[in-house]
Design a protein around this motif. Structure first.
Motif, PDB file in Angstrom:
ATOM      1  N   ASN A  22      41.851  40.377  45.491  1.00 39.63           N
ATOM      2  CA  ASN A  22      41.513  39.042  45.130  1.00 39.63           C
ATOM      3  C   ASN A  22      41.710  38.652  43.831  1.00 39.63           C
ATOM      4  OD1 ASN A  22      41.204  38.852  47.749  1.00 39.63           O
ATOM      5  ND2 ASN A  22      38.893  39.509  48.015  1.00 39.63           N
ATOM      6  N   LYS A  23      42.517  39.225  43.110  1.00 34.31           N
ATOM      7  CA  LYS A  23      42.702  38.738  41.876  1.00 34.31           C
ATOM      8  C   LYS A  23      42.913  37.282  41.687  1.00 34.31           C
ATOM      9  CE  LYS A  23      45.266  41.458  39.457  1.00 34.31           C
ATOM     10  NZ  LYS A  23      46.537  42.087  38.798  1.00 34.31           N
ATOM     11  N   GLU A  24      43.639  36.680  42.529  1.00 34.63           N
ATOM     12  CA  GLU A  24      44.119  35.267  42.477  1.00 34.63           C
ATOM     13  C   GLU A  24      42.922  34.343  42.391  1.00 34.63           C
ATOM     14  OE1 GLU A  24      45.159  37.457  44.642  1.00 34.63           O
ATOM     15  OE2 GLU A  24      47.326  37.756  43.941  1.00 34.63           O
ATOM     16  N   THR A  25      41.772  34.701  43.298  1.00 34.24           N
ATOM     17  CA  THR A  25      40.501  33.975  42.902  1.00 34.24           C
ATOM     18  C   THR A  25      40.059  33.899  41.597  1.00 34.24           C
ATOM     19  OG1 THR A  25      39.148  35.720  43.420  1.00 34.24           O
ATOM     20  CG2 THR A  25      39.853  34.564  45.335  1.00 34.24           C
TER      21      THR A  25
ATOM     22  N   ARG B 199      46.637  40.678  33.324  1.00 28.50           N
ATOM     23  CA  ARG B 199      47.027  41.915  32.593  1.00 28.50           C
ATOM     24  C   ARG B 199      45.798  42.810  32.746  1.00 28.50           C
ATOM     25  NH1 ARG B 199      48.468  40.191  26.804  1.00 28.50           N
ATOM     26  NH2 ARG B 199      48.707  42.400  26.453  1.00 28.50           N
ATOM     27  N   TYR B 200      44.609  42.137  32.730  1.00 26.40           N
ATOM     28  CA  TYR B 200      43.267  43.257  32.577  1.00 26.40           C
ATOM     29  C   TYR B 200      42.515  43.271  33.801  1.00 26.40           C
ATOM     30  CZ  TYR B 200      44.827  42.362  27.710  1.00 26.40           C
ATOM     31  OH  TYR B 200      45.606  42.657  26.687  1.00 26.40           O
ATOM     32  N   ALA B 201      42.563  42.551  34.776  1.00 23.30           N
ATOM     33  CA  ALA B 201      41.809  42.762  36.089  1.00 23.30           C
ATOM     34  C   ALA B 201      41.745  43.999  36.728  1.00 23.30           C
ATOM     35  CB  ALA B 201      42.121  41.551  36.743  1.00 23.30           C
ATOM     36  N   ASP B 202      42.979  44.567  36.535  1.00 21.11           N
ATOM     37  CA  ASP B 202      42.994  46.016  37.490  1.00 21.11           C
ATOM     38  C   ASP B 202      42.479  46.864  36.511  1.00 21.11           C
ATOM     39  OD1 ASP B 202      44.298  44.880  39.286  1.00 21.11           O
ATOM     40  OD2 ASP B 202      46.389  45.375  38.464  1.00 21.11           O
ATOM     41  N   ASN B 203      42.623  46.880  35.255  1.00 21.68           N
ATOM     42  CA  ASN B 203      41.944  47.882  34.185  1.00 21.68           C
ATOM     43  C   ASN B 203      40.534  47.723  34.296  1.00 21.68           C
ATOM     44  OD1 ASN B 203      44.644  47.450  33.656  1.00 21.68           O
ATOM     45  ND2 ASN B 203      44.230  48.201  31.356  1.00 21.68           N
ATOM     46  N   VAL B 204      39.921  46.738  34.316  1.00 24.60           N
ATOM     47  CA  VAL B 204      38.519  46.417  34.386  1.00 24.60           C
ATOM     48  C   VAL B 204      37.888  46.872  35.838  1.00 24.60           C
ATOM     49  CG1 VAL B 204      36.400  44.826  33.883  1.00 24.60           C
ATOM     50  CG2 VAL B 204      38.595  44.592  32.591  1.00 24.60           C
ATOM     51  N   PHE B 205      38.650  46.653  36.704  1.00 21.34           N
ATOM     52  CA  PHE B 205      38.526  47.133  37.994  1.00 21.34           C
ATOM     53  C   PHE B 205      37.961  48.265  38.015  1.00 21.34           C
ATOM     54  CE2 PHE B 205      39.152  48.148  42.539  1.00 21.34           C
ATOM     55  CZ  PHE B 205      38.244  47.463  43.286  1.00 21.34           C
ATOM     56  N   ARG B 206      39.092  49.177  37.918  1.00 18.86           N
ATOM     57  CA  ARG B 206      39.156  50.511  37.674  1.00 18.86           C
ATOM     58  C   ARG B 206      38.138  51.094  36.920  1.00 18.86           C
ATOM     59  NH1 ARG B 206      44.475  53.208  34.984  1.00 18.86           N
ATOM     60  NH2 ARG B 206      43.454  51.996  33.641  1.00 18.86           N
ATOM     61  N   PHE B 207      37.931  50.734  35.833  1.00 21.12           N
ATOM     62  CA  PHE B 207      36.886  51.201  34.888  1.00 21.12           C
ATOM     63  C   PHE B 207      35.214  51.201  35.652  1.00 21.12           C
ATOM     64  CE2 PHE B 207      33.648  50.060  31.533  1.00 21.12           C
ATOM     65  CZ  PHE B 207      33.337  51.055  31.338  1.00 21.12           C
ATOM     66  N   ILE B 208      35.117  49.993  36.188  1.00 21.95           N
ATOM     67  CA  ILE B 208      33.755  49.780  36.981  1.00 21.95           C
ATOM     68  C   ILE B 208      33.816  50.478  38.093  1.00 21.95           C
ATOM     69  CG2 ILE B 208      32.321  48.036  37.955  1.00 21.95           C
ATOM     70  CD1 ILE B 208      32.439  47.906  34.812  1.00 21.95           C
ATOM     71  N   VAL B 209      34.799  50.309  38.973  1.00 19.83           N
ATOM     72  CA  VAL B 209      34.698  51.214  40.165  1.00 19.83           C
ATOM     73  C   VAL B 209      34.446  52.862  40.149  1.00 19.83           C
ATOM     74  CG1 VAL B 209      37.224  51.667  40.796  1.00 19.83           C
ATOM     75  CG2 VAL B 209      35.378  50.947  42.637  1.00 19.83           C
TER      76      VAL B 209
END
Lengths: 344, 161
Positions: A122-125, B12-22
Motif C-alpha cells: 500500500n505504498k500509494e496510500t 524510492r525509500y518506502a521499500d527500504n524502510v519497510f524492510r528495515f523495520i519488518v
C-alpha cells in the motif's frame, strides 16, 4: 664445599639440576680429581628420565590458529568497507600471504546479509497530491493588466464626471414624453401654460444621469393639488428682502426669468444660496439648498411633489452619500438642489 | 522539500524502510504502522528536511519509532507472527537465509539494527551513528561484536557455507 664425606649429596643435587653453574663446576672438578668416583656420578646422571623425541611436536596439532587483534579489526573494517585505500591494500597483501587470514575473512563474508527485496504494501496510500502549478500565458497577463487599468480609468472618469455633472431630473406630464433640460434649452416663458403653473397635475419624475443611462421612472409622484401656492410676489419679496438668494439663471435666460417670476411653484422653508462664487463664475442654474422640508417630509420643486424619503433613498442608492464635500447637488426642472449628504 | 520530493521519497525509500523495520520487528502490520507514522512525520516536517537528507531522516524517525515500539511490546509474540508470514521473499539459497536470520535474531536489538543498516542500506559508521544516535566508535564496536557473534553462531552450528 664438596669432600669425600658429602660427595653423594652433591651428586644428587647435580642430577636433579638443583645446582647453579658454579656449584656444577665445583662438582665436575671434584669428579676429575677423584676418578674412582666418576662411575657413581655418571650412574646417577643416567637415572634422569628424558622425553622421547617422537612426542615433541604432538601438541602442535592441538593448537588453534590465533588471529591478532589487528587482523580481526582489519577484516571487520574491510567487510564493512571502512578501510581507506592504503589500509585496504595492506589488508589485501595479508590475505594473499596468510591463509589463516583468508579463512577468517571468508567466514566473515558469510555473515554479510544478502540482498533481499521487500516491497512495502500500500505504498500509494503514502503519496500526497501534487499541486500542479498554473501557468498563465504571458499575453493573458498583459491583457488582464490592461483590462484592470481600463476599468480603473473608466471608474475614475465616471466618478469625476458624476461629480462635475449633477444628475438631472425631467418633469413630464402624463401623456407626454420626458424632456430633459438639454433637449429644450430654448423654452420660453410662453411655453409654460398658465394652467400647468396654477394647477399642477400628476407629474412623473424621471431621472436621467450623466452616465447616459435612461432609467424607467421608479415612482410616480403625484402632484399635490392642495398645496398652498405661494405667489410669485411673495417669493420675490422674500428673495429681494433677504438679498442672500441669488437665482442663477441658466441659458436661455427666458426660462430662468419665467421660473423666477413663477417662483410660487417652489415651496421652500429655508433657503441657503451659494454666494461665495463671483457672479461671472456662477452657473446659470437656480441654486436652492434644501435644509428642511415640510412636516410631511415633502418638498415641492417646480410644482412637483417630491417625497424627501424617496429622494434620500434614491441618493443613497446612487452613492451620493459618499461625497467628501458632504453635500450633493441634483438638478430638478432646471433647479439645482443641494442636499447635505450627512443626513442620508 | 516539495510535495514532489516527498512523493519521490516515498517511491524510492518506502521499500527500504519497510524492510528495515519488518526485519527488526518480524511483524508486517506493525512495520506498516511505523512506516505510516514515519512518512507522516516526514510530511509534517517537510519544510525543515532537505531532499538529499530525506532518506537519513526517514530511517532515523523509523528507527526511533521502532525502538519505542519494542519497548512497549513483547518480542516473542511478534517473532511467532512473522514465522507464519508468507510475504517474505524467498531467496535462492533459503537455507543460508534461514541460518542468517537465526543468527540475526540472536543479536541484540541495536546490534541487529546496525547490521541491517550496514548490509542493506550501506550506511557508513558515521551515518549509522546519526540514525541510531551513537558515536562512530560505538557503531564500530557494536557491529564488530555482532559480526563475531554471527560468525561464531555459524561455525558453532557446524554450518559449512
Amino acid at each position: 664445599m664438596i669432600n669425600l664425606n658429602n660427595y653423594e649429596a652433591w651428586f644428587l643435587l647435580y642430577t636433579d639440576n638443583e645446582l647453579d653453574a658454579a656449584q656444577k663446576t665445583m662438582v665436575e672438578r671434584f669428579v676429575a680429581v677423584h676418578p674412582q668416583l666418576r662411575e657413581a656420578f655418571e650412574g646417577l646422571k643416567n637415572t634422569v628420565l628424558k622425553a622421547p623425541p617422537q612426542y615433541a611436536n604432538n601438541w602442535n596439532g592441538l593448537l588453534k590458529p590465533e588471529l591478532s587483534m589487528d587482523w580481526q579489526e582489519k577484516a571487520l573494517l574491510a567487510l564493512d568497507g571502512e578501510l581507506d585505500a592504503p589500509r585496504q591494500k595492506e589488508w589485501n597483501d595479508i590475505l594473499q600471504e596468510n591463509k589463516d587470514a583468508q579463512a577468517f575473512h571468508d567466514s566473515l563474508l558469510k555473515t554479510k546479509l544478502p540482498t533481499e527485496l521487500m516491497e512495502c504494501p500500500n505504498k500509494e496510500t503514502l503519496l500526497r497530491k501534487e499541486k500542479k502549478p498554473i501557468i498563465i500565458p504571458i499575453w493573458l497577463r498583459y491583457v488582464s493588466v490592461a483590462a484592470v487599468l481600463t476599468g480603473i480609468v473608466w471608474f475614475a472618469w465616471n466618478i469625476l464626471k458624476t461629480e462635475k455633472t449633477p444628475p438631472t431630473m425631467a418633469v413630464t406630464q402624463p401623456g407626454r414624453n420626458a424632456i430633459s433640460d438639454s433637449s429644450r434649452p430654448s423654452m420660453s416663458r410662453q411655453d409654460i401654460h398658465p394652467d400647468i403653473a396654477e394647477s399642477p397635475k400628476a407629474n412623473i419624475v424621471k431621472a436621467s444621469f450623466a452616465s447616459n443611462k435612461t432609467e424607467k421612472p421608479k415612482e410616480k409622484i403625484k402632484s399635490n393639488n392642495h398645496i398652498p401656492i405661494v405667489h410669485a410676489a411673495q417669493v420675490e419679496d422674500r428673495l429681494v428682502h433677504t438679498e442672500k438668494i441669488e437665482v442663477k439663471t441658466m441659458a436661455p435666460p427666458t426660462i430662468t426669468n419665467a421660473i423666477v417670476q413663477d417662483a410660487a411653484l417652489v415651496n421652500i422653508n429655508a433657503v441657503n444660496v451659494e454666494t461665495t462664487k463671483p457672479a461671472a463664475a456662477r452657473s446659470g442654474k437656480r441654486m436652492v439648498v434644501l435644509n428642511d422640508t415640510d412636516n410631511a417630509g415633502k418638498v415641492y420643486v417646480a410644482n412637483t411633489e417630491i417625497k424627501t424619503q424617496k429622494l434620500f433613498g434614491w441618493l443613497k442608492k446612487n452613492k451620493f452619500g459618499k461625497s467628501k464635500t458632504n453635500t450633493k447637488k441634483i438638478e430638478i426642472a432646471n433647479f439645482e438642489i443641494t442636499v447635505k449628504t450627512n443626513e442620508l | 522539500m516539495t510535495e514532489k520530493d516527498y512523493n519521490d521519497c516515498v517511491r524510492r525509500y518506502a521499500d527500504n524502510v519497510f524492510r528495515f523495520i519488518v526485519k527488526n520487528l518480524q511483524h508486517e502490520e506493525n512495520a506498516r504502522d511505523i512506516i505510516q507514522s514515519s512518512f507522516e512525520k516526514l510530511w509534517v516536517n517537510r519544510a525543515q528536511v532537505e531532499p538529499e537528507k530525506s532518506k537519513s531522516y526517514l530511517f532515523t524517525v523509523a528507527y526511533r519509532l521502532m525502538i519505542d515500539f519494542l519497548r512497549k511490546h513483547s518480542r516473542t509474540q511478534l517473532t511467532e507472527d512473522f514465522a507464519q508470514d508468507s510475504r517474505t521473499v524467498d531467496q535462492p539459497d533459503t537455507q543460508l537465509r534461514k541460518i542468517l536470520d537465526e543468527a540475526l535474531q540472536r543479536l541484540s536489538d541495536i546490534q541487529r539494527s546496525l547490521v541491517l543498516l550496514k548490509d542493506y542500506e550501506g550506511y557508513s559508521y558515521e551515518e549509522i551513528g546519526t540514525i541510531a544516535n551513537l558515536s562512530s566508535s560505538q557503531v564500530k564496536v557494536y557491529l564488530h561484536r555482532a559480526r563475531l557473534a554471527m560468525r561464531a553462531y555459524l561455525v558453532g552450528m557446524h554450518y559449512v557455507l
